[in-house]
Design a protein around this motif. Sequence first.
Motif, PDB file in Angstrom:
ATOM      1  N   ASP A 127       0.836  -1.205   0.000  1.00 22.75           N
ATOM      2  CA  ASP A 127       0.000   0.000   0.000  1.00 22.75           C
ATOM      3  C   ASP A 127       0.872   1.258   0.000  1.00 22.75           C
ATOM      4  O   ASP A 127       1.816   1.369   0.784  1.00 22.75           O
ATOM      5  N   GLY A 128       0.527   2.180  -0.878  1.00 25.31           N
ATOM      6  CA  GLY A 128       1.252   3.441  -0.940  1.00 25.31           C
ATOM      7  C   GLY A 128       2.564   3.393  -1.695  1.00 25.31           C
ATOM      8  O   GLY A 128       3.241   4.414  -1.820  1.00 25.31           O
ATOM      9  N   ALA A 129       2.947   2.214  -2.202  1.00 25.63           N
ATOM     10  CA  ALA A 129       4.222   2.099  -2.919  1.00 25.63           C
ATOM     11  C   ALA A 129       4.119   2.757  -4.300  1.00 25.63           C
ATOM     12  O   ALA A 129       3.075   2.727  -4.949  1.00 25.63           O
ATOM     13  N   ASP A 130       5.208   3.347  -4.735  1.00 25.29           N
ATOM     14  CA  ASP A 130       5.263   3.980  -6.050  1.00 25.29           C
ATOM     15  C   ASP A 130       5.802   2.967  -7.057  1.00 25.29           C
ATOM     16  O   ASP A 130       6.948   2.504  -6.920  1.00 25.29           O
ATOM     17  N   PRO A 131       5.022   2.615  -8.079  1.00 27.00           N
ATOM     18  CA  PRO A 131       5.468   1.575  -9.018  1.00 27.00           C
ATOM     19  C   PRO A 131       6.355   2.100 -10.149  1.00 27.00           C
ATOM     20  O   PRO A 131       6.764   1.325 -11.002  1.00 27.00           O
ATOM     21  N   GLU A 132       6.640   3.389 -10.146  1.00 25.02           N
ATOM     22  CA  GLU A 132       7.356   3.976 -11.286  1.00 25.02           C
ATOM     23  C   GLU A 132       8.723   3.331 -11.495  1.00 25.02           C
ATOM     24  O   GLU A 132       9.141   3.082 -12.627  1.00 25.02           O
ATOM     25  N   GLN A 133       9.440   3.060 -10.396  1.00 32.28           N
ATOM     26  CA  GLN A 133      10.771   2.478 -10.536  1.00 32.28           C
ATOM     27  C   GLN A 133      10.696   1.077 -11.121  1.00 32.28           C
ATOM     28  O   GLN A 133      11.502   0.707 -11.993  1.00 32.28           O
ATOM     29  N   ALA A 134       9.721   0.292 -10.679  1.00 34.88           N
ATOM     30  CA  ALA A 134       9.541  -1.059 -11.214  1.00 34.88           C
ATOM     31  C   ALA A 134       9.152  -0.999 -12.685  1.00 34.88           C
ATOM     32  O   ALA A 134       9.617  -1.810 -13.501  1.00 34.88           O
ATOM     33  N   MET A 135       8.287  -0.076 -13.043  1.00 41.74           N
ATOM     34  CA  MET A 135       7.862   0.060 -14.442  1.00 41.74           C
ATOM     35  C   MET A 135       9.032   0.460 -15.331  1.00 41.74           C
ATOM     36  O   MET A 135       9.186  -0.038 -16.452  1.00 41.74           O
ATOM     37  N   ALA A 136       9.886   1.343 -14.824  1.00 41.31           N
ATOM     38  CA  ALA A 136      11.053   1.761 -15.612  1.00 41.31           C
ATOM     39  C   ALA A 136      12.040   0.607 -15.760  1.00 41.31           C
ATOM     40  O   ALA A 136      12.583   0.374 -16.848  1.00 41.31           O
ATOM     41  N   ALA A 137      12.284  -0.140 -14.674  1.00 44.79           N
ATOM     42  CA  ALA A 137      13.245  -1.234 -14.720  1.00 44.79           C
ATOM     43  C   ALA A 137      12.807  -2.332 -15.677  1.00 44.79           C
ATOM     44  O   ALA A 137      13.635  -2.944 -16.361  1.00 44.79           O
ATOM     45  N   ALA A 138      11.500  -2.591 -15.752  1.00 45.44           N
ATOM     46  CA  ALA A 138      10.988  -3.660 -16.606  1.00 45.44           C
ATOM     47  C   ALA A 138      10.682  -3.189 -18.024  1.00 45.44           C
ATOM     48  O   ALA A 138      10.251  -3.999 -18.865  1.00 45.44           O
ATOM     49  N   GLY A 139      10.880  -1.917 -18.296  1.00 43.60           N
ATOM     50  CA  GLY A 139      10.617  -1.407 -19.641  1.00 43.60           C
ATOM     51  C   GLY A 139       9.159  -1.103 -19.911  1.00 43.60           C
ATOM     52  O   GLY A 139       8.767  -0.899 -21.065  1.00 43.60           O
ATOM     53  N   VAL A 140       8.339  -1.039 -18.864  1.00 45.04           N
ATOM     54  CA  VAL A 140       6.920  -0.757 -19.059  1.00 45.04           C
ATOM     55  C   VAL A 140       6.686   0.717 -19.368  1.00 45.04           C
ATOM     56  O   VAL A 140       5.732   1.065 -20.062  1.00 45.04           O
ATOM     57  N   THR A 141       7.585   1.576 -18.886  1.00 40.90           N
ATOM     58  CA  THR A 141       7.457   2.996 -19.198  1.00 40.90           C
ATOM     59  C   THR A 141       7.494   3.220 -20.703  1.00 40.90           C
ATOM     60  O   THR A 141       6.707   4.004 -21.256  1.00 40.90           O
ATOM     61  N   GLN A 142       8.394   2.510 -21.397  1.00 41.56           N
ATOM     62  CA  GLN A 142       8.463   2.623 -22.856  1.00 41.56           C
ATOM     63  C   GLN A 142       7.210   2.029 -23.507  1.00 41.56           C
ATOM     64  O   GLN A 142       6.708   2.550 -24.502  1.00 41.56           O
ATOM     65  N   VAL A 143       6.700   0.923 -22.942  1.00 36.24           N
ATOM     66  CA  VAL A 143       5.471   0.317 -23.471  1.00 36.24           C
ATOM     67  C   VAL A 143       4.315   1.309 -23.363  1.00 36.24           C
ATOM     68  O   VAL A 143       3.532   1.494 -24.308  1.00 36.24           O
ATOM     69  N   ALA A 144       4.202   1.976 -22.198  1.00 37.12           N
ATOM     70  CA  ALA A 144       3.091   2.901 -21.960  1.00 37.12           C
ATOM     71  C   ALA A 144       3.090   4.053 -22.948  1.00 37.12           C
ATOM     72  O   ALA A 144       2.033   4.561 -23.334  1.00 37.12           O
ATOM     73  N   GLN A 145       4.268   4.466 -23.393  1.00 32.79           N
ATOM     74  CA  GLN A 145       4.358   5.583 -24.330  1.00 32.79           C
ATOM     75  C   GLN A 145       3.759   5.246 -25.696  1.00 32.79           C
ATOM     76  O   GLN A 145       3.381   6.141 -26.448  1.00 32.79           O
ATOM     77  N   THR A 146       3.658   3.961 -25.999  1.00 37.91           N
ATOM     78  CA  THR A 146       3.118   3.548 -27.306  1.00 37.91           C
ATOM     79  C   THR A 146       1.621   3.230 -27.239  1.00 37.91           C
ATOM     80  O   THR A 146       1.016   2.951 -28.278  1.00 37.91           O
ATOM     81  N   LEU A 147       1.039   3.266 -26.049  1.00 37.73           N
ATOM     82  CA  LEU A 147      -0.370   2.903 -25.877  1.00 37.73           C
ATOM     83  C   LEU A 147      -1.256   4.140 -25.910  1.00 37.73           C
ATOM     84  O   LEU A 147      -0.811   5.239 -25.545  1.00 37.73           O
ATOM     85  N   PRO A 148      -2.506   4.007 -26.327  1.00 35.57           N
ATOM     86  CA  PRO A 148      -3.394   5.172 -26.488  1.00 35.57           C
ATOM     87  C   PRO A 148      -3.552   6.016 -25.222  1.00 35.57           C
ATOM     88  O   PRO A 148      -3.510   7.226 -25.272  1.00 35.57           O
ATOM     89  N   ASP A 149      -3.752   5.350 -24.082  1.00 36.75           N
ATOM     90  CA  ASP A 149      -3.950   6.061 -22.817  1.00 36.75           C
ATOM     91  C   ASP A 149      -2.792   5.848 -21.856  1.00 36.75           C
ATOM     92  O   ASP A 149      -2.969   5.922 -20.629  1.00 36.75           O
ATOM     93  N   GLY A 150      -1.622   5.549 -22.404  1.00 36.63           N
ATOM     94  CA  GLY A 150      -0.458   5.355 -21.562  1.00 36.63           C
ATOM     95  C   GLY A 150      -0.635   4.214 -20.582  1.00 36.63           C
ATOM     96  O   GLY A 150      -1.186   3.176 -20.923  1.00 36.63           O
ATOM     97  N   GLU A 151      -0.195   4.411 -19.340  1.00 32.63           N
ATOM     98  CA  GLU A 151      -0.287   3.360 -18.337  1.00 32.63           C
ATOM     99  C   GLU A 151      -1.723   3.097 -17.883  1.00 32.63           C
ATOM    100  O   GLU A 151      -1.982   2.136 -17.172  1.00 32.63           O
ATOM    101  N   HIS A 152      -2.638   3.939 -18.305  1.00 29.85           N
ATOM    102  CA  HIS A 152      -4.048   3.752 -17.958  1.00 29.85           C
ATOM    103  C   HIS A 152      -4.811   3.051 -19.071  1.00 29.85           C
ATOM    104  O   HIS A 152      -6.051   2.982 -19.033  1.00 29.85           O
TER     105      HIS A 152
END
Length: 564
Positions: A432-457
């Motif tokens: 609870d309350g953890a920030d997932p941004e670091q995990a998303m960046a490490a796994a390359g999900v940040t780059q995946v989100a940039q290619t999706l219509p609504d990003g990480e949402h």
Amino acid sequence: MSTSSPSGRDVLRESIRGQRRDVGVGALLGSGHQIGEALVPVLIGVAIDQAVTDSDTGALLVCLGVLAVGYVALALSFRFGAMAGERAAARAEHTLRISLVRRILDPGGGAEEGRLPGALANIATEDAKRVGAVNMALMAGISALTGILTCAVVLLRMSLTLGLVVLLGTPVLLWLGHLLSKPLEHRSEAEQERAAHASAVAADLVTGLRILKGIGGESAAIARYRTTSRDSLGATLKAARAQAFQSGVVLALTGFLIAAVALVGGRLAAQGSISLGELVSAVGLALFLLGPLETLSWVNAELAQGRASATRIAEVVATPATITAGERSLSQPVRGAVRLDGVRHGGLRGVDLDVAPGELLGVVATDPAHAGDLLRCLARRTDPDTGTVALDGMSLRDLDPAELRTAMLVADHDADLFAGTVRENVTAAAPDGADPEQAMAAAGVTQVAQTLPDGEHTPVGERGHSLSGGQRQRVALARALAAERPVLVVHDPTTAVDAVTEARIAAGLREIRKGRTTILVTTSPALLSVTDRVVLLDEGRVTDTAPHAELIQRHEAYRTAVLA
């Protein structure tokens, strides 16, 4: 459930006991409705004898007023009685579904063994619904019996002969209905089994639809489902025929009983033993009997189907757990020291392995099946045949699997995503309350989100099918990293990504897991190159351990597994 290994009867009993208040209220109101329905012909007979025959307008108006009040009471009692019965059925169904899901998700496992997910879903929906409906059937049955008893008492007051016809005929009808429900129970069980299998096959085919199209296997898949569906249809028709036969026979026998009441009443009226009004009442009561007796026929059918479904539910709930929970608790904080001592399971042949706290360890298995055996032992989906797996010096057998998984997470290669957004999938197991941004960046999900219509949402669809294979792998890896477990075991997390992305993920994974124990079961050179050391698992045994570069130089088997 009240017992650890319930039977079908136990399931039914618990289902009814848990809703006894609503069933009782519904039965009380339903009985009031049936008593009122039975008294309507009596009031009409009284009106004929006291008002119509004697031409008493005042008495007629009083009788009509009483009938009007009676019908209002009938409508209200039926409405609220039916509401209580439906509520009991819905709540019982919900409780059963929760019990089934709890058993299926139990850390001890076992419920899914030998059953496809579609079959379990069918049991948790259709079978739970049928067992829940037994509460409504019980309420209706009590009400119908009350109506029949009221009818018999009234007829006994009119004539001993008429009352005895009903009192003696009704038990015979109930007994015959029970006998006729036995074939229906067996066929209903077969129907549900076939329906569950058809649902399981359909779910299996939908899951692998892309693969089937890729290999041109649509025709074989369609033929397989057509056969399964035809078997399910055949079982359903047999159950429907059994139900129709039971209903038809009971209805015919009910007609004979009603005809007997009318015939006896007519003879008594002709002999002057009963009045014209009482004859009308007797005929009306005979017609009234049709309703409760039809209800009892329906109740018999519902009970037969409910018993069959309860047996199927009991089989799932009573399935023994694959592993048993220990009574010891992990020492806090968890250091993350993992040790395998003489582990034999499946293809593993006496594996000895020490993983130091905070170490990033690679494991290369020359046989993929041996990697699977190792992962099952580490995740404690099963216990080794011999030997021990320990965390911080404590055998996993001594720990509760649920507590173990708060400290050690084993992320499978084929981990599914859930319906929801990319971010919701990543944070599914995060504190609870953890920030997932670091995990998303490490796994390359940040780059995946940039290619999706609504990003990480962006919604990922059921099981993540709206994403590519590489995108699904990265989201699943980010979810494992975001969980922040002291010990993380990852199996081939980058098989569907390109080499550049894989190298970036390897570096990010090492950085984010710094100071926490991580075991990478993989043959990826990019991932193995960032580990502290690599263990070579060949022919089910640990044959060497060294940094990745050294093992490439030493072992042909290692080079074949990693570089081929």
